[in-house]
Design a protein around this motif. Sequence first.
Motif, PDB file in Angstrom:
ATOM      1  N   GLU A 211      91.453 -25.850  58.578  1.00 20.01           N
ATOM      2  CA  GLU A 211      92.708 -26.573  58.353  1.00 20.01           C
ATOM      3  C   GLU A 211      93.814 -25.744  59.008  1.00 20.01           C
ATOM      4  O   GLU A 211      94.009 -24.580  58.648  1.00 20.01           O
TER       5      GLU A 211
ATOM      6  N   ASP B 262      96.853 -25.539  58.623  1.00 18.81           N
ATOM      7  CA  ASP B 262      97.897 -25.016  57.744  1.00 18.81           C
ATOM      8  C   ASP B 262      97.449 -23.841  56.889  1.00 18.81           C
ATOM      9  O   ASP B 262      98.276 -23.211  56.230  1.00 18.81           O
ATOM     10  N   ARG B 263      96.144 -23.601  56.836  1.00 21.58           N
ATOM     11  CA  ARG B 263      95.647 -22.526  55.987  1.00 21.58           C
ATOM     12  C   ARG B 263      95.689 -21.218  56.773  1.00 21.58           C
ATOM     13  O   ARG B 263      94.883 -20.983  57.648  1.00 21.58           O
TER      14      ARG B 263
ATOM     15  N   HIS C 296      85.996 -21.002  55.675  1.00 26.25           N
ATOM     16  CA  HIS C 296      87.276 -21.617  56.018  1.00 26.25           C
ATOM     17  C   HIS C 296      87.614 -21.521  57.504  1.00 26.25           C
ATOM     18  O   HIS C 296      88.591 -22.102  57.946  1.00 26.25           O
TER      19      HIS C 296
END
Lengths: 231, 231
Positions: B12, B14-15, B122
């Motif tokens: 992601e 934004d992470r 992630h």
Amino acid sequence: MTITLYDLAGAEADRRFSPFCWRARMALAHKGLAVETVPWGFTEKDRLPQPNAGRVPVIVDGDTVVHDSTAIADYLEGRYADKPTLFGGENGRALARFVQNWTETVLQAGIIPLVVLDIHRHSRMQDHEYFRRSREERFGRTLEEVVRDRESRLPALRASLDPLRRTIERQDFISGNAPAYADYIVFGAFQWARAISDFELLAADDPVRGWRGRMLDLYGGLARRAPAYGD
Amino acid sequence: MTITLYDLAGAEADRRFSPFCWRARMALAHKGLAVETVPWGFTEKDRLPQPNAGRVPVIVDGDTVVHDSTAIADYLEGRYADKPTLFGGENGRALARFVQNWTETVLQAGIIPLVVLDIHRHSRMQDHEYFRRSREERFGRTLEEVVRDRESRLPALRASLDPLRRTIERQDFISGNAPAYADYIVFGAFQWARAISDFELLAADDPVRGWRGRMLDLYGGLARRAPAYGD
């Protein structure tokens, strides 16, 4: 006016081995202040200015009595603001607290189980019973058991010095190009150890030795001239 | 003029989970500077200003490119000397190095074996192979083996926080009454962990949580609003 410093001493009055007193001693030298030290034994509560908590360092500066190394540093910084600074401002003072907390929870906590029997040996005969009883209570073991196999614990102590080591690999002092109070806090622990123990904490090639040597040289070799072991 | 920050991102965009990038992000906010972040993946060496070492953070401020979080903090402090100080002078800057070395050798070194598999999960699909290979080489074990039984290692990590804990028990921030760069260094490690892992490092009653909360609140909740787990 000469400041009086009550300073922990062993069986030999010149052998000064409190890490906290060394902080104060170095801070007084940093400020260029004249000092007269009074050797003091663990159990001489009555010989300190009253009231007291039975602990040193204590300084007497004219009418002012200040207990505790941190309070002494703060007092000196405020009272002698015209002399070289110990902290370089509030941010430096706050971060010196972090260094202090590292020194007390990691460095001093790591050193004491290695040298506690040496402290006992160097303390005054009349303090032996007090010292052994209070420390064996704290450790839950005899002092001899506490220091047993201390060589095997050296690698862990040396590894725990990484934050210090990396710092002084990149700058001459913890506080930068010149020493300041954070250096005296950490140095107090090493000077304590070398004052009462011939058990060398640092490997011959450890960069921390270079920094310790620079600290020993300060103020005309103030700490180097004091009774101690090793270099 | 808006400064560009190349910022490590996961699957992601934004992470954002680099502890070093978070230092820079908080330092930019401390200086009150406008910033535009560019999400960047581990293997996008070609997308950074040339030449580069394939690492972030990198900032671009007009014609100036600065690599490395420490160099960025020094640059911002010098270039924006009229804005709130990150160090409070040379003593504070030197002691921030000690805090940095503690953060990297103790805190981050303690966190990574707990969350390295979460980082892998992630990271962008195209970075999975690079990340797994480079980290498994470093650890000499699979990522799954590295994080196995991580609960059992929490007490040691929590104990290692003593210097931090004692400091923020006595003052609101590591740097004193207000946060400064040393706080951002330590916070970067916690924000890194919470950005990519739901494995809570801190006990519910740990005073360090209070400090972390104060850090999350800074600058309109800059770090709190970012994708992350827990509080």
